[in-house]
Design a protein around this motif. Structure first.
Motif, PDB file in Angstrom:
ATOM      1  N   ARG A  41       1.112  -1.102  -0.324  1.00 43.91           N
ATOM      2  CA  ARG A  41       0.423  -0.138  -0.252  1.00 43.91           C
ATOM      3  C   ARG A  41       1.169   1.223  -0.302  1.00 43.91           C
ATOM      4  NH1 ARG A  41      -2.543  -0.249   4.910  1.00 43.91           N
ATOM      5  NH2 ARG A  41      -0.846   1.469   5.549  1.00 43.91           N
ATOM      6  N   VAL A  42       2.200   1.010   1.071  1.00 47.06           N
ATOM      7  CA  VAL A  42       3.340   2.154   1.050  1.00 47.06           C
ATOM      8  C   VAL A  42       3.438   2.856  -0.294  1.00 47.06           C
ATOM      9  CG1 VAL A  42       4.608   3.374   2.070  1.00 47.06           C
ATOM     10  CG2 VAL A  42       2.703   2.294   3.476  1.00 47.06           C
ATOM     11  N   GLY A  44       2.543   1.968  -3.234  1.00 45.18           N
ATOM     12  CA  GLY A  44       2.055   1.471  -4.558  1.00 45.18           C
ATOM     13  C   GLY A  44       0.937   3.576  -4.602  1.00 45.18           C
ATOM     14  N   ASN A  45       1.655   4.130  -3.120  1.00 43.08           N
ATOM     15  CA  ASN A  45       0.363   5.368  -2.808  1.00 43.08           C
ATOM     16  C   ASN A  45       2.398   6.164  -2.843  1.00 43.08           C
ATOM     17  OD1 ASN A  45      -2.038   4.583  -2.266  1.00 43.08           O
ATOM     18  ND2 ASN A  45      -1.236   4.872  -0.440  1.00 43.08           N
ATOM     19  N   ASP A  46       3.054   5.843  -3.119  1.00 44.96           N
ATOM     20  CA  ASP A  46       4.312   6.363  -3.813  1.00 44.96           C
ATOM     21  C   ASP A  46       4.503   6.223  -5.125  1.00 44.96           C
ATOM     22  OD1 ASP A  46       6.338   8.593  -2.448  1.00 44.96           O
ATOM     23  OD2 ASP A  46       7.881   6.308  -1.717  1.00 44.96           O
TER      24      ASP A  46
END
Length: 77
Positions: A41-42, A44-46
């Motif tokens: 998640r981290v 992907g968001n970055d």
């Protein structure tokens, strides 16, 4: 340009998703699978990057490219 990465490593409370040279983890979990979800998640968001998964003894066991990162392996399978 350095590649973005997060390591899934053992911690005192279970498992942690941590960037290299970071003093604090990006997230903590009781299981390795939960820490891997946090790392995905981290990253992907970055904007994507490499997730590196470690064994309980700290030795690296696997790596995975998280989209939209560039996978250095051109073939599938």
């Amino acid at each position: 340009m350095s590649r973005k990465a997060i390591h899934v490593v053992p911690s005192a409370d279970g498992w942690a998703a941590r960037r290299p040279n970071a003093q604090r983890s990006s997230g903590n979990a009781s299981t390795q699978a939960e820490a891997m979800k946090i790392a995905r998640r981290v990253l992907g968001n970055d904007g994507g990057g490499e997730m590196r998964i470690h064994r309980p003894n700290g030795q690296m066991r696997a790596a995975d490219t998280i989209a939209p990162g560039n996978d250095p392996r051109k073939s599938k399978g």
